[in-house]
Every structure is written in structure tokens, then in C-alpha cells.
Design a protein around this motif. Structure first.
Motif, PDB file in Angstrom:
ATOM      1  N   LYS A   1       0.476  -1.354   0.334  1.00  0.00           N
ATOM      2  CA  LYS A   1       0.166   0.296  -0.577  1.00  0.00           C
ATOM      3  C   LYS A   1       1.419   1.491  -0.155  1.00  0.00           C
ATOM      4  CE  LYS A   1      -3.943  -1.898   0.969  1.00  0.00           C
ATOM      5  NZ  LYS A   1      -4.801  -2.196   0.110  1.00  0.00           N
TER       6      LYS A   1
ATOM      7  N   ALA B   1      -7.013   9.165  -1.678  1.00  0.00           N
ATOM      8  CA  ALA B   1      -6.987  10.115   0.088  1.00  0.00           C
ATOM      9  C   ALA B   1      -5.268  10.076   0.316  1.00  0.00           C
ATOM     10  CB  ALA B   1      -7.307   8.931   0.839  1.00  0.00           C
TER      11      ALA B   1
ATOM     12  N   VAL C   1      -8.019   6.017   9.043  1.00  0.00           N
ATOM     13  CA  VAL C   1      -8.340   4.684   8.374  1.00  0.00           C
ATOM     14  C   VAL C   1      -7.185   4.039   7.974  1.00  0.00           C
ATOM     15  CG1 VAL C   1      -8.033   3.278   5.805  1.00  0.00           C
ATOM     16  CG2 VAL C   1      -9.881   5.259   5.958  1.00  0.00           C
TER      17      VAL C   1
ATOM     18  N   LYS D   1      -4.382   1.023   7.458  1.00  0.00           N
ATOM     19  CA  LYS D   1      -3.901   0.053   6.200  1.00  0.00           C
ATOM     20  C   LYS D   1      -2.476  -0.857   6.600  1.00  0.00           C
ATOM     21  CE  LYS D   1      -6.740   1.540   2.802  1.00  0.00           C
ATOM     22  NZ  LYS D   1      -6.459   1.814   1.012  1.00  0.00           N
TER      23      LYS D   1
ATOM     24  N   VAL E   1      -7.673  -3.309   6.471  1.00  0.00           N
ATOM     25  CA  VAL E   1      -7.492  -2.137   6.516  1.00  0.00           C
ATOM     26  C   VAL E   1      -8.229  -2.592   7.470  1.00  0.00           C
ATOM     27  CG1 VAL E   1      -9.346  -0.427   5.084  1.00  0.00           C
ATOM     28  CG2 VAL E   1      -7.920  -2.493   3.902  1.00  0.00           C
TER      29      VAL E   1
ATOM     30  N   ILE F   1     -10.930   0.769   9.882  1.00  0.00           N
ATOM     31  CA  ILE F   1     -11.843   1.776  10.261  1.00  0.00           C
ATOM     32  C   ILE F   1     -12.227   2.634  11.304  1.00  0.00           C
ATOM     33  CG2 ILE F   1     -13.528   3.447   9.026  1.00  0.00           C
ATOM     34  CD1 ILE F   1     -13.272   2.320   6.105  1.00  0.00           C
TER      35      ILE F   1
ATOM     36  N   GLU G   1      -4.507   7.282   6.427  1.00  0.00           N
ATOM     37  CA  GLU G   1      -5.002   7.640   5.225  1.00  0.00           C
ATOM     38  C   GLU G   1      -6.458   8.464   5.577  1.00  0.00           C
ATOM     39  OE1 GLU G   1      -4.513   5.593   1.658  1.00  0.00           O
ATOM     40  OE2 GLU G   1      -7.123   5.521   1.579  1.00  0.00           O
ATOM     41  N   SER G   2      -7.026   9.604   4.731  1.00  0.00           N
ATOM     42  CA  SER G   2      -8.005  10.079   5.192  1.00  0.00           C
ATOM     43  C   SER G   2      -8.597   9.103   4.432  1.00  0.00           C
ATOM     44  CB  SER G   2      -7.812  11.658   4.748  1.00  0.00           C
ATOM     45  OG  SER G   2      -7.666  10.674   3.674  1.00  0.00           O
ATOM     46  N   PHE G   3     -10.449   9.683   4.556  1.00  0.00           N
ATOM     47  CA  PHE G   3     -11.466   8.833   5.069  1.00  0.00           C
ATOM     48  C   PHE G   3     -12.119   9.205   3.475  1.00  0.00           C
ATOM     49  CE2 PHE G   3     -15.930   8.402   5.257  1.00  0.00           C
ATOM     50  CZ  PHE G   3     -16.301   6.290   5.772  1.00  0.00           C
ATOM     51  N   LEU G   4     -12.150   8.917   2.967  1.00  0.00           N
ATOM     52  CA  LEU G   4     -13.309   9.651   2.021  1.00  0.00           C
ATOM     53  C   LEU G   4     -14.693   9.073   1.803  1.00  0.00           C
ATOM     54  CD1 LEU G   4     -11.062   8.672  -0.904  1.00  0.00           C
ATOM     55  CD2 LEU G   4     -11.112  10.689  -0.064  1.00  0.00           C
TER      56      LEU G   4
ATOM     57  N   GLU H   1     -18.427   3.274  -3.987  1.00  0.00           N
ATOM     58  CA  GLU H   1     -17.427   2.255  -4.237  1.00  0.00           C
ATOM     59  C   GLU H   1     -17.694   1.995  -5.632  1.00  0.00           C
ATOM     60  OE1 GLU H   1     -14.767   0.198  -1.765  1.00  0.00           O
ATOM     61  OE2 GLU H   1     -15.829   1.145  -0.106  1.00  0.00           O
TER      62      GLU H   1
ATOM     63  N   ILE I   1      -9.400   3.731  -4.088  1.00  0.00           N
ATOM     64  CA  ILE I   1      -8.878   3.677  -3.087  1.00  0.00           C
ATOM     65  C   ILE I   1      -7.652   2.089  -3.068  1.00  0.00           C
ATOM     66  CG2 ILE I   1     -10.619   1.986  -1.704  1.00  0.00           C
ATOM     67  CD1 ILE I   1     -11.441   4.153  -1.037  1.00  0.00           C
ATOM     68  N   GLU I   2      -7.233   1.491  -3.551  1.00  0.00           N
ATOM     69  CA  GLU I   2      -6.751   0.738  -4.632  1.00  0.00           C
ATOM     70  C   GLU I   2      -6.209   0.077  -5.193  1.00  0.00           C
ATOM     71  OE1 GLU I   2      -7.392  -3.008  -2.261  1.00  0.00           O
ATOM     72  OE2 GLU I   2      -9.349  -2.907  -2.972  1.00  0.00           O
TER      73      GLU I   2
HETATM   74  P1  AMP Z   1      -8.586  -2.153   0.447  1.00  0.00           P
HETATM   75  O1  AMP Z   1      -7.779  -3.419   1.231  1.00  0.00           O
HETATM   76  O2  AMP Z   1      -7.769  -0.773   0.563  1.00  0.00           O
HETATM   77  O3  AMP Z   1      -9.714  -2.363  -0.854  1.00  0.00           O
HETATM   78  O4  AMP Z   1     -10.245  -1.560   1.822  1.00  0.00           O
HETATM   79  C1  AMP Z   1     -11.108  -1.978   2.325  1.00  0.00           C
HETATM   80  C2  AMP Z   1     -11.913  -1.116   1.820  1.00  0.00           C
HETATM   81  O5  AMP Z   1     -12.199  -0.073   3.433  1.00  0.00           O
HETATM   82  C3  AMP Z   1     -12.846  -0.700   0.272  1.00  0.00           C
HETATM   83  O6  AMP Z   1     -13.411  -1.323   0.020  1.00  0.00           O
HETATM   84  C4  AMP Z   1     -13.752   0.017   1.480  1.00  0.00           C
HETATM   85  O7  AMP Z   1     -14.326   0.025   1.775  1.00  0.00           O
HETATM   86  C5  AMP Z   1     -12.713   0.988   2.274  1.00  0.00           C
HETATM   87  N1  AMP Z   1     -11.935   1.815   2.631  1.00  0.00           N
HETATM   88  C6  AMP Z   1      -9.999   1.900   2.551  1.00  0.00           C
HETATM   89  N2  AMP Z   1      -9.117   2.803   1.772  1.00  0.00           N
HETATM   90  C7  AMP Z   1     -11.059   4.346   2.538  1.00  0.00           C
HETATM   91  C8  AMP Z   1     -10.346   5.287   2.655  1.00  0.00           C
HETATM   92  N3  AMP Z   1      -9.355   6.216   2.165  1.00  0.00           N
HETATM   93  N4  AMP Z   1     -11.811   6.263   2.863  1.00  0.00           N
HETATM   94  C9  AMP Z   1     -12.949   5.304   2.601  1.00  0.00           C
HETATM   95  N5  AMP Z   1     -13.093   3.634   2.907  1.00  0.00           N
HETATM   96  C10 AMP Z   1     -11.718   3.470   2.692  1.00  0.00           C
END
Ligand code: AMP
Ligand code: GLY
Length: 420
Positions: free
Chosen positions: A105, A120, A145, A147, A157, A159, A188-191, A195, A285-286
Motif C-alpha cells: 500500500k 486519499a 483509515v 492499512k 484495513v 476504519i 489515510e484520510s477517510f473518503l 465505491e 481506494i486501492e
Molecule cells: P482495501 O483493502 O484498500 O480495498 O480497503 C477495504 C475497504 O476499506 C474498501 O473497499 C473501502 O470500503 C474501505 N476503505 C479503504 N480505504 C478507504 C478510505 N480512504 N476511505 C474510505 N473507505 C476506505
């Protein structure tokens, strides 16, 4: 052409189902596969982490094309290994250098920063910076958030709604909550938005966009409860209109592919952009270095191209001359899981009433054959995929088929696509 797919989930069954329809496919092997993949090809008992065994199988069986499904072997360098050992074989998947987009990440955040790709705001910390990280958390708005840097089977991840909880989670992550994967933590900051998942095939220079999808990760209806590998998916996604897709192309897809090329990160394969729409603007987001699961189960049925042809073009660098053709219908996939999942669950339950699905397909994930029966062999067991005139129609068909199929402890969400 003799083709090998590596992996054993619903994604791999959907890929195998699609590949098996190609007139270019003369033999299809899936390693290790599941009870469903054995209906469209031949399962091969291989460990996805054993690159030497895969190489030996490829040599002995004159395999000409390999498609790698899951992220772990990609991040561990299976493509580099095959390129070195069997250089004439076409392999769909990034090298380990390219797979860092998903494997780290911290790498992917820095990559996006270098190429001005919207995501973010973030900072990264290791054990040596524990105090700095704790101070940083205090300066951030909640939710926060956290990670794990490395692969953590979709669990890395967190939150947090309060600074106290975020600080505690941060300490635990740095002290090995996710093993080596969380020895570096990205904060990271929350968005706040909705999705969606965009998939492309790239040959390293050009790309083709596959059908857009949305997945549903929480175990409970209304997106409540624990995160899972994915409880369902739909395609297309109505709010992803052409104006939003234009922004995704120019601000995200193109700079990503140009950035990979500029940094000499060799990439011939699928890129999965996990995106979020905030105030009608797309953010990343990823990244994932593979197709999504269970999105693939909704994406492949809508793809009208010969997937083998697209894979060959990916490997040979001729994707620019391909054109993706889509089925205009809506597809909804509903995942049937074992009772207790995503916590502990039983395996080996006999699945009955697993008859053909008139309105679509049944893709297997955690299943295997035992004494003439198909039995459960994982948390996510099956995905029922249906075509419909619209989302409601497709979902109704998937739900009703999901109702018919029986195994002890069966659970599924009936509200896939509820927020669209
Ligand atoms: P990821 O493994 O990075 O996909 O994160 C898993 C889930 O966490 C994502 O599908 C999002 O629902 C949530 N998530 C990750 N990063 C953020 C972010 N910066 N803001 C809001 N939700 C996030
Ligand atoms: N559906 C999300 C993933 O495959 O990671």
C-alpha cells in the motif's frame, strides 16, 4: 492453444468458463481448481505457490498461455519465474515489480503521488516511527483509515471512529497484528462516497476496459457487519456514466499505465482499480493486480469478446487493435456462503439441488467433488449469476436460484445492489 489458469476460486471458475468457450482453446487446465472448474476443463493438483511444479507442468503439457488468478503468486513473482524458465509461454499477469501496486500500500500511495493520481491523503509509518505516528493520528479528523502495507487476505484495513481506537489499532498493527504485512502502516484520510470497480487489461502501453462492476463486501444486508471476501456483485453500475468514466480514464487509468511504463514496472495483465466517487469525482481506494472476486463472476458474462484473443493481445502488445464488446443486459451475482463465515465454519457439507441455472450460470468457489457429490470446501461456496433486463430482474433470478440450492448452514444476502 493449451491454456493453464492458476487459482481455485469463483474468479477462476468464471475465467475458465469464459476461456473454455473460445475456439482458440484446445485444452484447458485449472490448478488447483474446484468442482466447478472441472466441468469446463481439467483440474491439476498443484500448489499455487509452487512455481517449479507449475513450470514442470507447463513444459510437460506444452502449455502456451497461462493466466494467473490470485494476487499472492503474482506478488511473489510467478510471472518473473515463468518468463525466465519458459520464455516462449504467454503469461497474463504483472511481474513482481508491477504487482507492488497491490503488494504494498505504501508503494501504491507513493506511486499515485508521483503520477498525480487522485487518492486519499496519507502518511506511512514503521515501528521506528511509533511516536510520530501516534502524534500524526491526533492531528487527523475521524474516521481514520489504517492499512497494513502488505497483503493481508483482505483484512488489513481498519476504519476507526475515534482517535483512541485508531491509536490502539496502530500500535497493534505495528506489533504484528497482521505479521510482516503490518510492519509498515499507511494512515489515510477517510473518503465518503460510493465505491465501484473498474477492470482493464493492459499490455503495458495500451489498455482495454472491461465491464464496470460493484461488489458487496459486508456479511449482512444493508452493508452491515463484518467484511468478507465479497457477498455479491453487479454489472453495469448505473451511476458510473460516461462523464465519470471519462474522468476515470484521463485521471486514473492513463496516468497509471503511463506511470508503470515510465518506471519500467513490467505489466501485462489485469489491473483492478478499486474506486470511490466523492462529489462526482473519482478517487483510487486501492489497486489490485488481478481481477476481482466476486466481480469477475458478473464481468465475464457481459464480455462478448473472445477472452483468449484479448489475453494473446495483452501478452503480444497488440491490445490497441482490439475492441471490447459488451452485452447490454444487467448481471447480478449472489454468493452463497457457509454458516459462520467470515468467522469459523464447517466444510464437507453436501450440496444438493445444484441443477443448471436457466437464467445464467453457477460459479463454484469453495467446492470439491467427493464420492460423486459436490461438497462445501470454503467460506464462499458458490456464486449464482443471472442476466436480467434490469438489476431487479437479474437479482430476483439469482435470489430464487440461490434459494433452491441446499447445503447445511447456507447463507446469502438478498439485497445485492440495494444502494444503486
Ligand atoms: P482495501 O483493502 O484498500 O480495498 O480497503 C477495504 C475497504 O476499506 C474498501 O473497499 C473501502 O470500503 C474501505 N476503505 C479503504 N480505504 C478507504 C478510505 N480512504 N476511505 C474510505 N473507505 C476506505
Ligand atoms: N472484490 C474485491 C476483491 O477481489 O478484492
Amino acid at each position: 492453444m493449451k491454456i493453464l489458469i492458476i487459482g481455485s476460486g469463483g474468479r477462476e471458475h468464471a475465467l475458465a468458463w469464459k476461456i473454455s468457450q473460445s475456439p482458440k482453446c484446445s485444452a484447458l487446465y485449472i490448478a488447483p481448481g474446484n468442482a466447478g472448474t472441472s466441468q469446463v476443463g481439467q483440474n491439476v493438483s498443484l500448489d499455487v505457490g509452487d512455481f517449479d511444479a507449475a513450470t514442470a507442468f507447463i513444459r510437460e503439457n506444452n502449455i502456451e498461455l497461462v493466466i494467473v488468478g490470485p494476487e499472492v503468486p503474482l506478488v511473489e513473482g510467478i510471472v518473473d519465474h515463468l518468463n525466465r524458465e519458459v520464455p516462449s509461454v504467454l503469461v497474463v499477469g504483472p511481474t513482481a515489480a508491477g504487482a507492488q501496486l497491490e503488494g504494498s500500500k505504501a508503494f501504491s500511495k507513493a506511486f499515485m503521488a508521483r503520477h498525480d493520481i487522485p487518492t486519499a491523503a496519507y502518511a506511512e509509518f514503521t515501528t521506528a516511527d511509533l511516536e510520530k505516528g501516534l502524534s500524526y493520528i491526533k492531528t487527523q479528523p475521524v474516521p481514520i483509515v489504517l492499512k497494513a502495507d502488505g497483503l493481508a487476505a483482505g483484512k488489513g484495513v481498519i476504519i476507526s471512529q475515534t482517535h483512541e481506537e485508531a491509536s490502539e489499532e496502530f500500535r497493534q498493527m505495528l506489533s504484528g497484528k497482521f505479521g510482516e504485512a503490518s510492519s509498515t502502516v499507511v494512515i489515510e484520510s477517510f473518503l465518503d462516497g460510493i465505491e465501484f470497480s473498474v477492470f482493464v487489461l493492459t499490455d503495458g502501453t495500451d489498455y482495454q476496459i472491461l465491464p464496470v462492476a460493484k461488489d458487496y463486501k459486508r456479511i449482512g444486508e444493508g452493508d452491515q457487519g463484518l467484511n468478507t471476501g465479497g457477498m455479491g456483485s453487479v454489472s453495469p453500475v448505473p451511476f458510473v456514466d460516461s462523464a465519470l468514466m471519462d474522468k476515470v480514464k484521463t485521471r486514473i487509468i492513463q496516468p497509471t499505465i503511463k506511470g508503470l511504463a515510465k518506471e519500467k514496472l513490467e505489466y501485462k495483465g489485469f489491473i483492478f482499480f478499486g474506486l470511490i466517487r466523492v462529489d462526482n469525482e473519482p478517487y483510487v481506494i486501492e489497486y489490485n493486480c488481478r481481477m476481482g472476486d466476486p466481480e469477475t463472476q458478473s464481468v465475464m458474462p457481459r464480455l462478448q469478446n473472445d477472452l483468449v484473443q484479448l489475453c494473446i493481445a495483452t501478452c503480444k502488445g497488440t491490445l490497441a487493435s482490439e475492441q471490447v464488446k459488451l452485452d447490454a443486459r444487467t448481471v447480478a451475482s449472489v454468493v452463497l456462503v457457509s454458516g459462520g463465515y467470515p468467522g469459523s465454519y464447517a466444510k464437507g457439507k453436501v450440496i444438493s439441488d445444484l441443477t443448471d441455472h436457466a437464467d445464467g450460470m453457477i460459479f463454484h468457489a469453495g467446492t470439491k467433488s467427493r464420492d460423486g457429490d459436490v461438497v462445501t470446501n470454503g467460506g464462499r461456496v458458490l456464486a449464482v449469476t443471472s442476466f436480467g433486463t434490469d438489476l431487479q430482474d437479474a437479482l430476483k433470478k439469482s435470489n430464487s436460484k440461490a434459494e433452491e440450492i441446499q447445503f447445511e448452514g447456507k447463507y446469502f444476502r438478498r439485497d445485492i445492489g440495494f444502494d444503486l
